[in-house]
Write an enzyme that holds these catalytic residues in place. Structure first.
Site, PDB file in Angstrom:
ATOM      1  N   GLY A   1       0.805  -1.219   0.000  1.00 20.80           N
ATOM      2  CA  GLY A   1       0.000   0.000   0.000  1.00 20.80           C
ATOM      3  C   GLY A   1       0.837   1.268   0.000  1.00 20.80           C
ATOM      4  O   GLY A   1       2.029   1.257  -0.273  1.00 20.80           O
ATOM      5  N   TYR A   2       0.151   2.391   0.311  1.00 25.03           N
ATOM      6  CA  TYR A   2       0.740   3.733   0.189  1.00 25.03           C
ATOM      7  C   TYR A   2       1.285   3.861  -1.235  1.00 25.03           C
ATOM      8  O   TYR A   2       2.479   4.093  -1.463  1.00 25.03           O
ATOM      9  CB  TYR A   2       1.815   3.989   1.250  1.00 25.03           C
ATOM     10  CG  TYR A   2       1.880   5.457   1.625  1.00 25.03           C
ATOM     11  CD1 TYR A   2       0.870   6.037   2.392  1.00 25.03           C
ATOM     12  CD2 TYR A   2       2.918   6.266   1.181  1.00 25.03           C
ATOM     13  CE1 TYR A   2       0.904   7.393   2.702  1.00 25.03           C
ATOM     14  CE2 TYR A   2       2.959   7.616   1.496  1.00 25.03           C
ATOM     15  CZ  TYR A   2       1.953   8.168   2.253  1.00 25.03           C
ATOM     16  OH  TYR A   2       1.997   9.495   2.551  1.00 25.03           O
TER      17      TYR A   2
ATOM     18  N   GLY B   1       5.205   3.602  -9.133  1.00 26.22           N
ATOM     19  CA  GLY B   1       5.868   2.306  -9.335  1.00 26.22           C
ATOM     20  C   GLY B   1       4.856   1.176  -9.224  1.00 26.22           C
ATOM     21  O   GLY B   1       4.805   0.274 -10.067  1.00 26.22           O
ATOM     22  N   HIS B   2       4.027   1.229  -8.186  1.00 27.16           N
ATOM     23  CA  HIS B   2       2.960   0.227  -8.038  1.00 27.16           C
ATOM     24  C   HIS B   2       2.002   0.284  -9.230  1.00 27.16           C
ATOM     25  O   HIS B   2       1.595  -0.750  -9.758  1.00 27.16           O
ATOM     26  CB  HIS B   2       2.143   0.489  -6.767  1.00 27.16           C
ATOM     27  CG  HIS B   2       2.907   0.408  -5.486  1.00 27.16           C
ATOM     28  ND1 HIS B   2       3.105   1.512  -4.685  1.00 27.16           N
ATOM     29  CD2 HIS B   2       3.500  -0.636  -4.840  1.00 27.16           C
ATOM     30  CE1 HIS B   2       3.783   1.151  -3.606  1.00 27.16           C
ATOM     31  NE2 HIS B   2       4.043  -0.139  -3.674  1.00 27.16           N
TER      32      HIS B   2
ATOM     33  N   LYS C   1      12.981  -3.001  -8.562  1.00 28.26           N
ATOM     34  CA  LYS C   1      13.471  -2.195  -7.442  1.00 28.26           C
ATOM     35  C   LYS C   1      13.917  -3.098  -6.299  1.00 28.26           C
ATOM     36  O   LYS C   1      14.953  -2.866  -5.680  1.00 28.26           O
ATOM     37  CB  LYS C   1      12.337  -1.270  -6.990  1.00 28.26           C
ATOM     38  CG  LYS C   1      12.452  -0.702  -5.609  1.00 28.26           C
ATOM     39  CD  LYS C   1      13.216   0.580  -5.664  1.00 28.26           C
ATOM     40  CE  LYS C   1      13.280   1.321  -4.351  1.00 28.26           C
ATOM     41  NZ  LYS C   1      12.881   0.633  -3.161  1.00 28.26           N
TER      42      LYS C   1
ATOM     43  N   SER D   1       7.482   3.838  -1.085  1.00 23.98           N
ATOM     44  CA  SER D   1       6.574   4.352  -0.050  1.00 23.98           C
ATOM     45  C   SER D   1       7.372   4.986   1.082  1.00 23.98           C
ATOM     46  O   SER D   1       6.897   5.894   1.757  1.00 23.98           O
ATOM     47  CB  SER D   1       5.718   3.217   0.507  1.00 23.98           C
ATOM     48  OG  SER D   1       5.061   2.533  -0.543  1.00 23.98           O
ATOM     49  N   ARG D   2       8.592   4.497   1.298  1.00 28.14           N
ATOM     50  CA  ARG D   2       9.414   4.997   2.414  1.00 28.14           C
ATOM     51  C   ARG D   2      10.057   6.351   2.122  1.00 28.14           C
ATOM     52  O   ARG D   2      10.614   6.960   3.033  1.00 28.14           O
ATOM     53  CB  ARG D   2      10.496   3.979   2.780  1.00 28.14           C
ATOM     54  CG  ARG D   2       9.939   2.734   3.469  1.00 28.14           C
ATOM     55  CD  ARG D   2      11.063   1.826   3.939  1.00 28.14           C
ATOM     56  NE  ARG D   2      10.611   0.789   4.850  1.00 28.14           N
ATOM     57  CZ  ARG D   2      10.402  -0.492   4.510  1.00 28.14           C
ATOM     58  NH1 ARG D   2      10.595  -0.890   3.276  1.00 28.14           N
ATOM     59  NH2 ARG D   2       9.997  -1.367   5.420  1.00 28.14           N
TER      60      ARG D   2
HETATM   61  P1  AMP Z   1       5.901  -2.610  -1.755  1.00 27.76           P
HETATM   62  O1  AMP Z   1       4.532  -2.003  -1.618  1.00 27.76           O
HETATM   63  O2  AMP Z   1       7.002  -1.654  -1.471  1.00 27.76           O
HETATM   64  O3  AMP Z   1       6.028  -3.935  -1.056  1.00 27.76           O
HETATM   65  O4  AMP Z   1       6.072  -2.931  -3.309  1.00 27.76           O
HETATM   66  C1  AMP Z   1       5.127  -3.718  -3.991  1.00 27.76           C
HETATM   67  C2  AMP Z   1       5.678  -4.055  -5.360  1.00 27.76           C
HETATM   68  O5  AMP Z   1       5.924  -2.849  -6.087  1.00 27.76           O
HETATM   69  C3  AMP Z   1       7.001  -4.822  -5.313  1.00 27.76           C
HETATM   70  O6  AMP Z   1       7.015  -5.799  -6.338  1.00 27.76           O
HETATM   71  C4  AMP Z   1       8.006  -3.742  -5.573  1.00 27.76           C
HETATM   72  O7  AMP Z   1       9.201  -4.210  -6.143  1.00 27.76           O
HETATM   73  C5  AMP Z   1       7.250  -2.868  -6.548  1.00 27.76           C
HETATM   74  N1  AMP Z   1       7.811  -1.516  -6.562  1.00 27.76           N
HETATM   75  C6  AMP Z   1       7.996  -0.704  -5.501  1.00 27.76           C
HETATM   76  N2  AMP Z   1       8.581   0.446  -5.885  1.00 27.76           N
HETATM   77  C7  AMP Z   1       8.795   0.351  -7.217  1.00 27.76           C
HETATM   78  C8  AMP Z   1       9.380   1.187  -8.204  1.00 27.76           C
HETATM   79  N3  AMP Z   1       9.871   2.392  -7.898  1.00 27.76           N
HETATM   80  N4  AMP Z   1       9.426   0.740  -9.476  1.00 27.76           N
HETATM   81  C9  AMP Z   1       8.940  -0.476  -9.798  1.00 27.76           C
HETATM   82  N5  AMP Z   1       8.381  -1.317  -8.925  1.00 27.76           N
HETATM   83  C10 AMP Z   1       8.304  -0.920  -7.653  1.00 27.76           C
END
Ligand code: AMP
Length: 269
Positions: free
Chosen positions: A19-20, A24-25, A137, A174-175
Site C-alpha cells: 500500500g501507500y 511504481g505500483h 526495485k 513508499s518509504r
Molecule cells: P511494496 O509495496 O514496497 O512492497 O512494493 C510492492 C511491489 O511494487 C514490489 O514488487 C516492488 O518491487 C514494486 N515496486 C515498488 N517500488 C517500485 C518502483 N519504484 N518501481 C517499480 N516497482 C516498484
C-alpha cells in the site's frame, strides 16, 4: 478472496503491495491490466517481514487514497487481509528460501525474506494468479520469489517490471516520505552513483572492486548519505563477485539518510 476467484475464472494478473501506492505500483497494475483480462491488487503490511525495531508500526498507510487510485486504475478486486486472518493464533508455518536469502537485504534484515516468501505464497493461494508482477526495485525479493515458484512448482508466471523513478532519478518508494526536505534533496546521489558505475561499465570497466569503488566514491561526496553496503554480485546466485566480471551481475546498494534506508540497483549485462 478464494470465493471471489472461483466466481471469476480465467487468466488473472496479481500485484502484491504494502500500500501507500505510488507510480511504481501503478506501473505494475498497468502492465497486469495490459496482459490479463482480470487484475487483483493486494494491500497488506506484512508483520512477518519486519524485524524488531524496524518500521512496521510507522510504515505509511492510506487505504482511502489507495482504493481511489486502484478504482481509477481499473483493477477488478483489491484484497485487504488483516494480520489476524493471515496469522491467526497458533500460526507456525513459514517458507525458507535458503541460500539466496543469506546475503544483501537478507543479511541486513534477518528473517525478512522468510516473511516475504511466506506471505507471497499465502497470497498466491488466496488469489490463484496466472501471472504475478514484481518490481526490479526489490531485486533480491524478485529472485527469492522466482526461486520459490520454481522450487515449489507454483503454477504462476513471475513477471519482472522496470524500476519507476522520480524525475531526478530517485527510485519511487513508499518509504521516501520519511525523508526530510534536505535528505530528499540529497537522495538522487543514490542513482547518480549507479549511473557512474554504469558509465564505467559501458566504457569497458569489468573489475568488480573498481565498480564498487566508483559507487562508494560518489556516495562519500554527499554528507547526508551513509553507505550501508554496495554489492556487485552474480545476477542469479547473488554471490559477491571478485576480479573480472564475466557474467550478468547485479550492482546494488543501500544508503542511509538518517534512519531511512534507500535501496537501489542496476543490472549489468
Ligand atoms: P511494496 O509495496 O514496497 O512492497 O512494493 C510492492 C511491489 O511494487 C514490489 O514488487 C516492488 O518491487 C514494486 N515496486 C515498488 N517500488 C517500485 C518502483 N519504484 N518501481 C517499480 N516497482 C516498484
Amino acid at each position: 478472496m478464494q470465493r471471489w476467484r472461483r466466481d471469476h475464472p480465467g487468466e488473472l494478473g496479481f500485484v502484491p503491495t504494502m500500500g501507500y501506492l505510488h507510480d511504481g505500483h501503478l506501473a505494475l497494475v498497468r502492465r497486469s491490466r495490459a496482459e490479463n483480462p482480470l487484475t487483483v491488487v493486494s494491500i497488506f503490511v506484512n508483520p512477518a517481514q519486519f524485524g524488531p525495531g524496524e518500521d512496521f508500526e510507522r510504515y505509511p498507510r492510506d487505504e482511502v487514497r489507495d482504493l481511489a487510485l486502484l478504482r481509477e486504475a481499473g483493477v477488478d478486486a483489491v484484497y485487504l487481509p488483516s494480520a489476524a486472518e493471515m496469522y491467526p493464533p497458533g500460526y507456525q508455518t513459514y517458507v525458507t528460501v535458503e541460500h539466496l536469502t543469506q546475503r544483501l537485504e537478507g543479511a541486513a534484515r534477518p528473517g525478512h525474506f522468510r516473511g516475504v516468501a511466506t506471505v507471497v505464497l499465502k497470497l498466491f493461494n488466496a488469489v490463484s494468479p496466472t501471472r504475478a508482477y514484481f518490481g526490479r526495485k526489490d531485486a533480491q525479493q524478485l529472485r527469492v520469489i522466482r526461486r520459490m515458484v520454481r522450487d515449489l512448482d507454483l503454477p504462476v508466471e513471475v513477471v519482472p517490471c522496470e524500476i519507476v523513478r522520480e524525475p531526478d532519478g530517485l527510485a519511487m518508494s513508499s518509504r521516501n516520505v520519511y525523508l526530510s526536505p534536505e535528505q530528499r534533496g540529497a537522495a538522487p546521489v543514490v542513482k547518480r552513483s549507479l549511473d557512474a558505475a554504469a558509465a564505467a561499465w559501458a566504457a569497458g570497466e569489468r573489475d568488480a572492486e573498481t565498480l564498487r569503488r566508483i559507487v562508494r566514491g560518489v556516495i562519500a561526496a554527499e554528507p547526508l548519505a551513509a553507505l550501508e553496503y554496495v554489492s556487485l554480485a552474480d545476477d542469479e546466485t547473488l554471490e559477491e563477485l571478485e576480479g573480472r566480471v564475466e557474467r550478468p551481475a547485479l550492482l546494488s546498494l543501500v544508503v542511509r539518510f538518517g534512519s531511512t534506508r534507500l535501496l537501489d540497483n542496476l543490472e549489468l549485462a
